[in-house]
Write an enzyme that holds these catalytic residues in place. Structure first.
Site, mmCIF file in Angstrom:
data_model
loop_
_atom_site.group_PDB
_atom_site.id
_atom_site.type_symbol
_atom_site.label_atom_id
_atom_site.label_comp_id
_atom_site.label_asym_id
_atom_site.label_seq_id
_atom_site.Cartn_x
_atom_site.Cartn_y
_atom_site.Cartn_z
ATOM 1 N N ASP A 113 7.241 -20.172 25.885
ATOM 2 C CA ASP A 113 8.285 -21.023 25.280
ATOM 3 C C ASP A 113 7.866 -22.490 25.202
ATOM 4 O OD1 ASP A 113 8.423 -21.228 28.018
ATOM 5 O OD2 ASP A 113 10.606 -21.167 28.132
ATOM 6 N N SER A 165 8.164 -15.986 28.016
ATOM 7 C CA SER A 165 7.987 -17.179 28.852
ATOM 8 C C SER A 165 7.726 -16.849 30.314
ATOM 9 C CB SER A 165 9.195 -18.071 28.720
ATOM 10 O OG SER A 165 9.473 -18.254 27.362
ATOM 11 N N ARG A 168 16.991 -13.365 22.852
ATOM 12 C CA ARG A 168 17.442 -13.502 21.488
ATOM 13 C C ARG A 168 16.480 -12.863 20.508
ATOM 14 N NH1 ARG A 168 17.904 -19.045 19.761
ATOM 15 N NH2 ARG A 168 15.822 -19.067 20.682
HETATM 16 MG MG MG Z 1 14.636 -21.305 26.564
#
Ligand code: MG
Ligand code: ADP
Length: 895
Positions: free
Chosen positions: A634, A580, A519
């Site tokens: 994250d 992440s 995103r």
């Molecule tokens: Mg996530």
């Protein structure tokens, strides 16, 4: 007068509709714990939880206690879909007085019959499981434990009511020294009927007996049967609906003839429904109609009608012949003349009409009852339409086409949402009992095997304590400069030294890369809080597993697209990058990728600074307005975003595609970073816990199989026990093993289930939802081309529960190690701390979060841990880290 009599016995559809409604009410009363004891329709649990699947096999004995005889059967089930069942039976007439003698005499007699039967077939030594058909009301506590509530029909043996009749029979059998005969199951004749008819392919889930008496049983959702502990699956309920109306609910449809029949019966006021429907009573009703019409001089003028005063002069066979045969009136004439009456032609016609109307009423009332049962099933299974087979037994059904026709038609009218197939039972209960016995043996054996297979996935408290201790040990190893390289938990410093304090301001770009979605976001942090807009972009597998250049080029293209759409092309906004994957961080904006996880494997990235890779890609794409100020994991983003709302939030937890955690550690404990002041957020990378072999005892064969098929075999072993990317796979492998062992889907091969990732983790969430109707579960499995019986569905649910419970518990054990370490480092007797959590598995699974919290409370009793769901933690968090960074970089006295 004749018309009036006929009319009183004719029930219009609206009345039948009302009777159906009252039956439904009575059923609900029987099912409810509070009202069960006083309900007329008792809805007795039978502890029969499944219909046969055709694999049942072996030799069985059945004892059937009937009105005037005992029937013993030997049944051989071949296990091939039960197409060629063999049976031998013998009936033994009962001495007349025995039904009123002592219970001991009765059971001794039955046991003698068994003894004689066995010597008759020359098989006195073989082991036999025995099913006992006992057609009286019992309070059943298990399949082989049933207290007689009360005798009925002609029986009244002393010392049996309130006793366990299975035990009484077994004791009598033992007295005959037949120690190899074991009474396994007791059931009602109605249930036997249902079981027999289940053989013909698809299961029968309802049985109706239309014989001397009337009764009905059906497969109910166990969770709605309040008298039993069972809450999943189904259980056959014996309605005992013969007593429907004993509380007066049927008084508006009772005729004077019914009242007379009732008064003359041996149990006035009881079994009111049965007395309108059972063939034992139909002749009596007719007799009273005729008495009344004769008294009104409408019939048999000139005859002496005193004979009509005698009970039982009209036999059901005669009545059925009068109705059914071509020369019905001639049959009537013969029957009446045999009684010494002199009927006219018209008398015969009228008698025939009376017979018809009485039998029709019985059929219509049976249909009203049946439709109540069907509508209830349809509703409780949350179906719009229910297709169901109903096994029917009894002389009224077998020998009376009128009864049959009315039963079918009226049921269709009263329960239009059900598609009903009536299946005539051929010698119902005998075979049925053998089958119930066989099914219960099969289930017991299967249960044991399923338990064995799942045992390694079930963790004891001691296991969890060990996991907690191991995690603690790995954490220490990871934090120490000397041992860091040997630890499976890397404990990576993040250079994040504090959580937000609420004074952060500005507009930021953020990227979230590291799992299912990529995103791009724009985040606006102001006094009024945080506003953001984001867009999800797909990263095709080819790019995830292609070259690093292609991956980062793709990311830049997505950023440019986003900026264009948001009208942000002209501005240079600070960018926070949620990345992440395990990174060795050199500073807030410098992070060297240690290895890929979660399905990524882009080449040329490991060992490189990902911020640099991003900047180089920006240059290649000539996107010059990009200022990367921070890279965060994250977990850190999640902790930061929750920390914005709750200053106690010092832990971040992710349970999504993968699993990981971070927490605020004392700098003095962080051997891998210079300095002893304050705290630093440590990205644990706990997904790799156990990669050094320390968890080997806990990995099962199924975990091995899942691991082998991943692109990072041998790595992230802890993550592979817990997170969304893997739970479905674990379940899939267990299901395959169960099929292989013939414990599921009748051992039929399931080609679709061979496909990797076909069993999604979100199915666990659906399947484990409380109160999910069995049919819905079956629908999910159908999509996977799995034909699941109700037991299959229960086993599948159990597998899901076992796998997700283990995941939640393991996660809790590790978290317990974290909070306990934090508490100790801070020298506190009690620690209150908040965990910011993100990840779809944690958020969407119906039980994961509360199981995790429960286990954590148990393992870390000195810590009070609050869980705060992060709303879009990775996006918001990255922006906040960027904000904190910019804040600090700003000259003193700035805005
Ligand atoms: Mg996530
Ligand atoms: P990420 O961890 O990549 O940021 P998510 O937190 O959305 O992404 O987690 C995605 C994972 O969640 C997927 O592996 C998927 O299997 C799992 N998942 C998706 N829907 C559900 C659900 N309803 N219940 C449990 N797990 C789910």
């Amino acid at each position: 007068q004749v018309k009036r009599a006929l009319l009183a016995l004719t029930l219009p559809l609206e009345t039948l509709q009302a009777v159906k409604g009252r039956m439904l009410q009575a059923m609900l009363k029987g099912l409810s714990r509070q009202t069960h004891e006083h309900a007329n329709v008792r809805m007795l649990p039978t502890y029969i939880c499944s219909t046969p699947d055709g694999t049942e096999k072996g030799d069985f004995l059945v004892v059937e206690l009937c009105q005037s005889h005992v029937r013993i059967l030997w049944v051989n089930l071949p296990g091939n879909g039960n197409k060629s069942i063999q049976e031998i039976y013998r009936t033994f007439n009962m001495p007349e007085d025995i039904m009123k003698d002592t219970g001991e005499a009765l059971f001794d007699f039955i046991a003698e019959c068994v003894q004689q039967f066995l010597s008759g077939i020359g098989s006195t030594q073989q082991n036999f499981s025995l099913g006992f058909i006992f057609p009286f009301r019992c309070r059943q506590a298990q399949l082989d434990k049933a207290e007689l509530i009360s005798w009925a029909k002609e029986f009244s043996c002393s010392g049996v009511e309130g006793k366990d009749v299975v035990q009484l029979l077994q004791a009598a059998i033992n007295k005959q020294e037949l120690y190899h005969v074991n009474v396994i199951a007791l059931m009602n004749d109605t249930v036997g009927t249902m079981m027999t008819c289940s053989l013909e392919g698809k299961p029968c889930e309802v049985a109706l007996v239309a014989d001397k008496g009337t009764n009905c049983c059906f497969m109910a959702e166990a969770r709605l049967v309040e008298m039993v502990e069972e809450t999943s699956g189904q259980m056959c309920i014996n309605t005992e609906w013969g007593c429907f109306g004993d509380d007066g609910t049927l008084s508006d449809i009772l005729t004077p003839y019914d009242e007379n029949v009732d008064q003359e019966s041996s149990s006035p006021g009881e079994k009111r429904f049965e007395k309108m429907v059972g063939s034992l009573y139909l002749g009596e009703i007719i007799r009273h109609v005729l008495i009344s019409l004769a008294a009104e001089k409408e019939l048999f003028i000139g005859s002496n009608v005193v004979v009509l005063r005698t009970k039982g002069v009209f036999k059901i066979q005669q009545i059925l012949e009068i109705i059914e045969s071509e020369q019905g009136t001639a049959e009537a004439k013969a029957a009446l003349e045999a009684l010494g009456l002199h009927p006219s032609e018209q008398d015969c016609c009228r008698v025939q009409q009376v017979c018809r109307v009485v039998v029709s009423r019985a059929a219509a009332l049976s249909a009203a009852g049946l439709s109540a049962v069907l509508s209830y099933m349809c509703q409780s299974r949350m179906l719009e339409q229910l297709a169901v087979s109903v096994a029917v037994d009894g002389e009224l059904y077998h020998y009376c086409s009128r009864f049959k026709e009315i039963l079918q038609n009226v049921t269709e009218l009263l329960a239009p949402e059900c598609i009903v197939t009536l299946v005539p039972s051929v010698d119902g209960n005998g075979r049925g009992a053998a089958i119930v016995t066989a099914v219960s043996l099969r289930l017991a054996a299967q249960r044991q095997e399923v338990n064995q297979l799942l045992a390694p996935l079930r963790l004891s408290r001691a296991d969890l304590e060990r996991v907690q201790a191991l995690m603690r040990q790995e954490m220490e190893l990871g934090l120490d400069q000397e041992t860091n390289a040997t630890a499976s938990v890397r404990m990576l410093p993040t250079y994040v030294r504090g959580t937000p304090n609420g004074t952060e301001r500005g507009e930021f770009l953020a990227l979230d890369l590291g799992g299912t979605n990529f995103r791009v976001l724009v985040v606006h942090v102001s006094e009024d809080g945080i506003r953001m807009a984001n867009q999800i972009y797909v990263i095709p597998t080819a790019i995830m597993q292609g070259t690093g250049e292609a991956l980062f080029d793709h990311i830049i293209e997505c950023i440019m697209d986003f900026q264009q759409k948001q009208g942000l092309m002209e501005q240079v906004l600070p960018l926070g990058f949620t990345f992440s994957f395990p990174c060795q961080q050199m500073g807030l904006d410098k992070a060297v990728l240690l290895n890929w996880t979660k399905g990524f494997s882009a080449s040329g990235c490991v060992g490189q600074d990902v911020v640099q890779l991003l900047r180089e890609a920006a240059q290649r794409k000539q996107h010059l307005g990009l200022e990367v100020v921070a890279v965060v994991n994250d977990t850190v983003g999640t902790m930061m975003s929750c920390g914005y709302d709750d200053p106690k939030c010092e832990i971040g937890l992710i349970v999504g595609t993968g699993t990981n955690a971070c927490y605020m550690e004392e700098m003095c404990n962080v051997g891998t970073v210079e300095g002893d002041q304050g705290r630093m957020c440590i990205n644990m990378e706990w997904g790799a816990f156990g990669d050094n072999g320390c968890l080997d005892d806990f990995f099962t064969l199924f975990d091995q199989l899942v691991d082998e098929k991943t692109i990072n075999a041998g790595k992230q072993r802890f993550e592979k026990l817990i997170s969304g990317m893997y739970l479905g796979e674990i379940v899939r492998h267990i299901l395959l093993a169960l099929v292989e062992k013939q414990l599921l889907f009748r051992g039929k091969p399931c080609p679709k289930l061979q496909t990797k990732d076909i069993f999604q983790t979100k199915f666990l969430s659906i399947i484990e939802t409380d109160g999910l109707a069995l049919k819905q579960l079956q629908t999910i499995l159908q999509d996977l081309e799995l034909e699941a019986s109700s037991e299959d569905s229960m086993v599948v649910r159990e597998v899901c529960q076992t796998v997700s419970l283990r995941a939640a518990q393991l996660c809790a054990a590790s978290l317990a190690a974290v909070v306990e370490k934090m508490r100790e480092s801070r020298g506190l007797a009690q620690l209150a701390v908040t965990v910011g959590v993100d990840g779809t598995l944690y958020k969407m699974h119906p039980h994961f979060s509360h199981r995790l919290q429960e286990t954590l409370r148990d393992l870390a009793p000195n810590c009070t841990v609050t869980f705060l769901l992060s709303e879009d933690g990775s996006g918001k968090g990255a922006a906040l880290v960027a904000a904190v960074a910019c804040h600090r970089a700003e000259p003193k006295g700035g805005p």
